[in-house]
Design a protein around this motif. Structure first.
Motif, mmCIF file in Angstrom:
data_model
loop_
_atom_site.group_PDB
_atom_site.id
_atom_site.type_symbol
_atom_site.label_atom_id
_atom_site.label_comp_id
_atom_site.label_asym_id
_atom_site.label_seq_id
_atom_site.Cartn_x
_atom_site.Cartn_y
_atom_site.Cartn_z
ATOM 1 N N ALA A 52 0.857 -1.184 0.000
ATOM 2 C CA ALA A 52 0.000 0.000 0.000
ATOM 3 C C ALA A 52 0.893 1.233 0.000
ATOM 4 C CB ALA A 52 -0.910 0.017 1.223
ATOM 5 N N VAL A 53 0.471 2.255 -0.720
ATOM 6 C CA VAL A 53 1.165 3.541 -0.693
ATOM 7 C C VAL A 53 0.413 4.437 0.281
ATOM 8 C CG1 VAL A 53 1.947 5.524 -2.027
ATOM 9 C CG2 VAL A 53 1.913 3.254 -3.081
ATOM 10 N N ALA A 54 1.121 4.901 1.326
ATOM 11 C CA ALA A 54 0.461 5.656 2.390
ATOM 12 C C ALA A 54 0.995 7.072 2.462
ATOM 13 C CB ALA A 54 0.657 4.963 3.734
ATOM 14 N N PRO A 55 0.117 8.057 2.654
ATOM 15 C CA PRO A 55 0.593 9.428 2.902
ATOM 16 C C PRO A 55 1.328 9.478 4.229
ATOM 17 C CG PRO A 55 -1.762 9.253 3.340
ATOM 18 C CD PRO A 55 -1.341 7.940 2.742
ATOM 19 N N ASN A 56 2.352 10.294 4.306
ATOM 20 C CA ASN A 56 3.192 10.314 5.491
ATOM 21 C C ASN A 56 3.330 11.733 6.027
ATOM 22 O OD1 ASN A 56 4.987 9.584 7.512
ATOM 23 N ND2 ASN A 56 6.767 9.614 6.171
ATOM 24 N N ASP A 57 2.922 11.894 7.287
ATOM 25 C CA ASP A 57 3.082 13.191 7.963
ATOM 26 C C ASP A 57 4.182 13.097 9.015
ATOM 27 O OD1 ASP A 57 1.866 11.518 9.723
ATOM 28 O OD2 ASP A 57 0.136 12.793 10.133
ATOM 29 N N ASN A 58 5.217 12.346 8.672
ATOM 30 C CA ASN A 58 6.392 12.121 9.527
ATOM 31 C C ASN A 58 6.139 11.123 10.642
ATOM 32 O OD1 ASN A 58 8.047 13.962 8.079
ATOM 33 N ND2 ASN A 58 7.217 15.679 9.257
ATOM 34 N N ARG A 59 4.966 10.485 10.647
ATOM 35 C CA ARG A 59 4.726 9.447 11.641
ATOM 36 C C ARG A 59 5.212 8.081 11.168
ATOM 37 N NH1 ARG A 59 -1.272 9.209 13.463
ATOM 38 N NH2 ARG A 59 -1.683 9.543 11.242
ATOM 39 N N LEU A 60 5.326 7.890 9.859
ATOM 40 C CA LEU A 60 5.730 6.608 9.287
ATOM 41 C C LEU A 60 7.199 6.684 8.895
ATOM 42 C CD1 LEU A 60 2.580 6.023 7.051
ATOM 43 C CD2 LEU A 60 3.074 4.957 9.253
ATOM 44 N N ARG A 61 8.029 5.970 9.630
ATOM 45 C CA ARG A 61 9.468 6.029 9.404
ATOM 46 C C ARG A 61 9.939 4.761 8.694
ATOM 47 N NH1 ARG A 61 12.153 10.013 12.306
ATOM 48 N NH2 ARG A 61 10.811 11.190 13.729
ATOM 49 N N PRO A 62 10.519 4.889 7.520
ATOM 50 C CA PRO A 62 11.019 3.717 6.799
ATOM 51 C C PRO A 62 11.976 2.892 7.650
ATOM 52 C CG PRO A 62 11.021 5.620 5.356
ATOM 53 C CD PRO A 62 10.683 6.126 6.725
ATOM 54 N N GLY A 63 11.834 1.581 7.518
ATOM 55 C CA GLY A 63 12.664 0.659 8.285
ATOM 56 C C GLY A 63 11.979 0.092 9.501
ATOM 57 N N LEU A 64 10.865 0.699 9.934
ATOM 58 C CA LEU A 64 10.162 0.221 11.122
ATOM 59 C C LEU A 64 9.076 -0.782 10.756
ATOM 60 C CD1 LEU A 64 9.726 3.497 13.218
ATOM 61 C CD2 LEU A 64 11.588 1.824 13.296
ATOM 62 N N PHE A 65 8.845 -1.729 11.678
ATOM 63 C CA PHE A 65 7.760 -2.678 11.498
ATOM 64 C C PHE A 65 6.422 -1.987 11.778
ATOM 65 C CE2 PHE A 65 11.286 -5.614 12.607
ATOM 66 C CZ PHE A 65 11.275 -6.364 11.441
ATOM 67 N N VAL A 66 5.377 -2.539 11.211
ATOM 68 C CA VAL A 66 4.066 -1.928 11.347
ATOM 69 C C VAL A 66 3.004 -3.021 11.344
ATOM 70 C CG1 VAL A 66 3.629 -1.641 8.866
ATOM 71 C CG2 VAL A 66 2.628 -0.030 10.487
ATOM 72 N N THR A 67 1.861 -2.733 11.971
ATOM 73 C CA THR A 67 0.696 -3.622 11.944
ATOM 74 C C THR A 67 -0.440 -2.910 11.225
ATOM 75 O OG1 THR A 67 1.344 -4.621 14.051
ATOM 76 C CG2 THR A 67 -0.933 -4.940 13.340
ATOM 77 N N ALA A 68 -1.132 -3.647 10.374
ATOM 78 C CA ALA A 68 -2.218 -3.054 9.593
ATOM 79 C C ALA A 68 -3.463 -3.923 9.701
ATOM 80 C CB ALA A 68 -1.801 -2.901 8.135
ATOM 81 N N ARG A 69 -4.619 -3.290 9.495
ATOM 82 C CA ARG A 69 -5.894 -4.017 9.463
ATOM 83 C C ARG A 69 -6.500 -3.850 8.070
ATOM 84 N NH1 ARG A 69 -10.122 -2.591 12.072
ATOM 85 N NH2 ARG A 69 -9.471 -0.496 12.706
ATOM 86 N N LEU A 70 -6.614 -4.962 7.374
ATOM 87 C CA LEU A 70 -7.267 -4.977 6.075
ATOM 88 C C LEU A 70 -8.769 -5.120 6.310
ATOM 89 C CD1 LEU A 70 -6.697 -5.171 2.922
ATOM 90 C CD2 LEU A 70 -7.010 -7.617 3.233
ATOM 91 N N LEU A 71 -9.556 -4.146 5.861
ATOM 92 C CA LEU A 71 -10.991 -4.157 6.131
ATOM 93 C C LEU A 71 -11.692 -5.091 5.161
ATOM 94 C CD1 LEU A 71 -11.657 -0.375 6.834
ATOM 95 C CD2 LEU A 71 -10.917 -2.189 8.396
ATOM 96 N N LEU A 72 -12.484 -6.012 5.721
ATOM 97 C CA LEU A 72 -13.229 -6.985 4.922
ATOM 98 C C LEU A 72 -14.707 -6.611 4.945
ATOM 99 C CD1 LEU A 72 -11.356 -10.168 6.217
ATOM 100 C CD2 LEU A 72 -10.854 -8.818 4.178
ATOM 101 N N ASN A 73 -15.577 -7.588 5.057
ATOM 102 C CA ASN A 73 -17.016 -7.316 5.068
ATOM 103 C C ASN A 73 -17.452 -6.768 6.423
ATOM 104 O OD1 ASN A 73 -17.275 -8.375 2.446
ATOM 105 N ND2 ASN A 73 -17.435 -10.455 3.261
ATOM 106 N N SER A 74 -18.511 -5.964 6.427
ATOM 107 C CA SER A 74 -19.100 -5.493 7.678
ATOM 108 C C SER A 74 -20.299 -6.362 8.032
ATOM 109 C CB SER A 74 -19.531 -4.029 7.563
ATOM 110 O OG SER A 74 -20.523 -3.883 6.568
ATOM 111 N N LYS A 75 -20.509 -6.574 9.342
ATOM 112 C CA LYS A 75 -21.547 -7.484 9.828
ATOM 113 C C LYS A 75 -22.496 -6.716 10.741
ATOM 114 C CE LYS A 75 -22.007 -11.615 12.764
ATOM 115 N NZ LYS A 75 -22.829 -10.952 13.803
#
Length: 326
Positions: A227-250
Motif C-alpha cells: 500500500a502507498v500511504a501518505p506520510n506526515d512524519n509518523r511513518l518512518r522507513p525501516g520500522l515494522f508496522v501492523t495493519a488491518r485490512l478491512l473486509l465485510n461489515s456485519k
C-alpha cells in the motif's frame, strides 16, 4: 394452691419465657440475615430483572464524579462490526520517489554542503566536484525535493558516475509492504482499504492496497501486498508496522466500544449506568473490529454504559469491595 395447679402455673410461665426468648432470637437472626444480604448485594454475583448476570457488583458514583473522571457515557445500540484481517509489515521508502544522485563526470569532491537527514529542494547544491577532465568545478544538485537518506561523499574523495554520492527520497509518501499468509491469499485484493495502526495512540493512517505480488516467498511462505500511504512524519522507513485490512461489515443488534470491556473476578463485564450507580454486567462477546465489539448476551439496546475511562469505575468497585471486607 394444690400441687397440680402449681405445676400448671410453672409450665405456663416457662412456656411463655421460652416463646418470648425464641421470638427475640428469631427477630435477631432475621435482622442479621437481612444485614448480610444488603452488604453482599453490591459485591456478589446475581441477576437483574431481565435475567442478566451481575458480573460482580455495583458502585455508586454521582454525575459530578463521572464528569470529573472523564468517564464517557454511551448507549448500547445496534451497529455494524467491520471484520478485518491483521497483517504485519514494514515501512519502506516509496521507490518511485527515490533518486540516486551521481556526478556527471568523475572527479574530486571539493565541498560538501548537505548532510545526512537534511531536507532539500529540487536544484539545491549538495556538493561541488572538480572534474578530472577539465579541472573545472561543477555543482552536484538535488534533482527532486526530499530528504537525504544516504550520503556517500566526503571532501577530497574521488567520485564517479558509477556510484551515487547522495540518495534523496521524497518521504511525503511511503510504501507499506505487508506479508500475507497462504490461507489469506483469497481475501486480499488491489483496492482493498487498509488501516495502518500507530503505536503512539493516534488515529490510524487510511490507505488502499496498490499491488499484490503474484510470487510468494519460499522462506516465509507469504506473499507481498503493498500500500502507498501518505506520510506526515509518523511513518518512518525501516520500522515494522501492523495493519488491518478491512473486509465485510456485519450487522449486530448490540455493540459497545472496546474501551468499555473490563475484567472483574475473571469475568468480562461492562459497567451499566443505573441511576447513580454502575453495575458490572457480565457479557458474552461476538465479533469485533478495531473499535467496537458485538454483545451477544448481557446488555439490552439502549443500556447506558461506561465507554472511555471505564477502568476508573473498576477501580472504584475494587475500593468499595476492600472497604466492605474490612
Amino acid at each position: 394452691m394444690t400441687r397440680t395447679r402449681r405445676y400448671l402455673m410453672i409450665a405456663l410461665v416457662t412456656g411463655l419465657s421460652l416463646a418470648l426468648t425464641g421470638g427475640i432470637s428469631y427477630l435477631m437472626l432475621r435482622a442479621s440475615g437481612s444485614s448480610r444480604l444488603i452488604a453482599s448485594k453490591g459485591h456478589g454475583p446475581g441477576t437483574d430483572e431481565h435475567g442478566h448476570k451481575d458480573g460482580g457488583g455495583k458502585v455508586k458514583m454521582t454525575d459530578a464524579q463521572v464528569a470529573a473522571a472523564s468517564i464517557e457515557l454511551l448507549s448500547a445500540d445496534a451497529g455494524r462490526i467491520q471484520e478485518s484481517l491483521r497483517l504485519n509489515g514494514m515501512i519502506q521508502p516509496n521507490q518511485e520517489a527515490v533518486v540516486q544522485v551521481s556526478p556527471r563526470f568523475p572527479g574530486v569532491i571539493r565541498e560538501v554542503r548537505r548532510r545526512l537527514g537534511d531536507e532539500v529542494k529540487a536544484g539545491d547544491v549538495l556538493a561541488t566536484v572538480e572534474s578530472n577532465q577539465s579541472l573545472t568545478v561543477y555543482d552536484l544538485k538535488a534533482p527532486i525535493s526530499g530528504t537525504i537518506i544516504e550520503r556517500n561523499a566526503a571532501r577530497g574523495e574521488y567520485v564517479s558516475e558509477q556510484k551515487s554520492a547522495f540518495v534523496v527520497a521524497d518521504l511525503t509518501s511511503v510504501w507499506i509492504d505487508l506479508s500475507v499468509y497462504r490461507r489469506d491469499f483469497p481475501k486480499v485484493h488491489i483496492g482493498d482499504k487498509v488501516l495502518i495502526e500507530m503505536d503512539d495512540g493516534t488515529d490510524p493512517v487510511a490507505t488502499r492496497i496498490t499491488y499484490v505480488s503474484p510470487i510468494g516467498s519460499s522462506d516465509t511462505q507469504t506473499a507481498l501486498a503493498r500500500a502507498v500511504a501518505p506520510n506526515d512524519n509518523r511513518l518512518r522507513p525501516g520500522l515494522f508496522v501492523t495493519a488491518r485490512l478491512l473486509l465485510n461489515s456485519k450487522p449486530a443488534d448490540v455493540v459497545v466500544k472496546l474501551s468499555a470491556l473490563q475484567t472483574v473476578d475473571g469475568k468480562t463485564v461492562v459497567f451499566v449506568r443505573n441511576g447513580d450507580q454502575f453495575e458490572a454486567r457480565e457479557v458474552e462477546l461476538g465479533v469485533r473490529d478495531g473499535e467496537h465489539v458485538e454483545i451477544l448476551f448481557g446488555l439490552l439496546a439502549g443500556d447506558r454504559y461506561a465507554g472511555r475511562n471505564s477502568f476508573v469505575v473498576k477501580a472504584e468497585l475494587a475500593k468499595a469491595g476492600a472497604t466492605h471486607e474490612h
